[in-house]
Design a protein around this motif. Sequence first.
Motif, PDB file in Angstrom:
ATOM      1  N   GLN A 152      36.460  33.292  34.204  1.00  0.00           N
ATOM      2  CA  GLN A 152      37.654  33.976  34.682  1.00  0.00           C
ATOM      3  C   GLN A 152      38.486  33.063  35.578  1.00  0.00           C
ATOM      4  OE1 GLN A 152      38.622  37.373  34.274  1.00  0.00           O
ATOM      5  NE2 GLN A 152      37.076  37.563  32.696  1.00  0.00           N
ATOM      6  N   ASP A 200      32.202  33.629  46.893  1.00  0.00           N
ATOM      7  CA  ASP A 200      32.008  34.556  45.777  1.00  0.00           C
ATOM      8  C   ASP A 200      31.435  35.880  46.288  1.00  0.00           C
ATOM      9  OD1 ASP A 200      31.927  35.503  43.187  1.00  0.00           O
ATOM     10  OD2 ASP A 200      30.383  34.121  42.495  1.00  0.00           O
ATOM     11  N   HIS A 201      31.499  36.885  45.442  1.00  0.00           N
ATOM     12  CA  HIS A 201      30.962  38.222  45.737  1.00  0.00           C
ATOM     13  C   HIS A 201      31.650  38.860  46.938  1.00  0.00           C
ATOM     14  CE1 HIS A 201      27.955  37.422  42.740  1.00  0.00           C
ATOM     15  NE2 HIS A 201      27.606  36.330  43.391  1.00  0.00           N
ATOM     16  N   SER A 227      32.207  42.335  38.189  1.00  0.00           N
ATOM     17  CA  SER A 227      30.978  41.909  38.854  1.00  0.00           C
ATOM     18  C   SER A 227      29.865  42.892  38.519  1.00  0.00           C
ATOM     19  CB  SER A 227      31.194  41.869  40.368  1.00  0.00           C
ATOM     20  OG  SER A 227      29.969  41.753  41.050  1.00  0.00           O
ATOM     21  N   LYS A 228      28.708  42.364  38.127  1.00  0.00           N
ATOM     22  CA  LYS A 228      27.560  43.233  37.843  1.00  0.00           C
ATOM     23  C   LYS A 228      27.093  43.940  39.106  1.00  0.00           C
ATOM     24  CE  LYS A 228      25.894  40.440  34.014  1.00  0.00           C
ATOM     25  NZ  LYS A 228      24.897  39.488  33.546  1.00  0.00           N
ATOM     26  N   GLU A 229      27.108  43.226  40.240  1.00  0.00           N
ATOM     27  CA  GLU A 229      26.601  43.778  41.500  1.00  0.00           C
ATOM     28  C   GLU A 229      27.592  44.728  42.174  1.00  0.00           C
ATOM     29  OE1 GLU A 229      25.334  40.633  44.112  1.00  0.00           O
ATOM     30  OE2 GLU A 229      24.393  39.554  42.457  1.00  0.00           O
ATOM     31  N   LEU A 230      28.878  44.365  42.189  1.00  0.00           N
ATOM     32  CA  LEU A 230      29.869  45.110  42.963  1.00  0.00           C
ATOM     33  C   LEU A 230      30.793  45.980  42.120  1.00  0.00           C
ATOM     34  CD1 LEU A 230      30.965  42.205  45.362  1.00  0.00           C
ATOM     35  CD2 LEU A 230      29.384  44.067  45.881  1.00  0.00           C
ATOM     36  N   LYS A 258      35.108  42.430  42.170  1.00  0.00           N
ATOM     37  CA  LYS A 258      34.963  41.504  43.287  1.00  0.00           C
ATOM     38  C   LYS A 258      36.197  40.609  43.365  1.00  0.00           C
ATOM     39  CE  LYS A 258      32.802  37.715  40.732  1.00  0.00           C
ATOM     40  NZ  LYS A 258      31.666  36.815  40.627  1.00  0.00           N
ATOM     41  N   ILE A 267      37.247  36.487  44.513  1.00  0.00           N
ATOM     42  CA  ILE A 267      36.643  35.163  44.616  1.00  0.00           C
ATOM     43  C   ILE A 267      37.706  34.192  45.127  1.00  0.00           C
ATOM     44  CG2 ILE A 267      37.135  34.572  42.214  1.00  0.00           C
ATOM     45  CD1 ILE A 267      34.478  33.027  42.138  1.00  0.00           C
TER      46      ILE A 267
END
Length: 153
Positions: free
Chosen positions: A8, A19-20, A50-53, A56, A58
Motif C-alpha cells: 500500500q 506502523d500500527h 490492518s488485521k489487528e486494528l 491503521k 502509517i
Amino acid sequence: MVEKKKLQVEAIGTGTVIDHIPAGQGVKILSQLQLLGTDLRITVGFNLPSKELGLKDIIKVENRLFNETEASELGLFAPQATINVIENYAVRAKFKMSVPEKLEGVFECPNSNCITHNEPVQSSFAIKERNNDIQLKCRYCEKSFSKDIVAGL
C-alpha cells in the motif's frame, strides 16, 4: 486463484517507519514530532487495512533514524504502534510503543501559574490512564490534564 499482495505504501531504503498507528492518529503524530514543514521525505498512509486494528495509519520518514527515547512520547497517541528503523531496506531495530510512566522536558505545563514557566526547571509529568483517556500530572503544580491539552492538540 492466487491472491496477490500489493504494498500500500512504497518501501524506504533508510529511515523510520511508524506502523500500527490507530486510524486518525497519524496527523497528531506528524504534528507532535514536528515533521511537517521539514525537508524530510515523508510518506503517510491513512485508513489502511490492518488485521489487528481494522484500519491503521502509517508514517515513513526517509533518512531520519528515530531512537527509543526520542519516540517514547508516541506512546501517548499510539501505545500499540511500532517503530521500525530501516537501513538498506531491512529492519535494523524495532521498538514497541507503550504509554510511558513519565515524560520530562517534552511538553510545557498548560497551567500558566506553574513554576515551569518562570524558573529554569524542566517540565515533568507523571502519566496515568483514566476512563480511556491519558492524563498527565505535573510534578510541580500537581494539576492533571488530558494528553490533548498538554500536547496542544
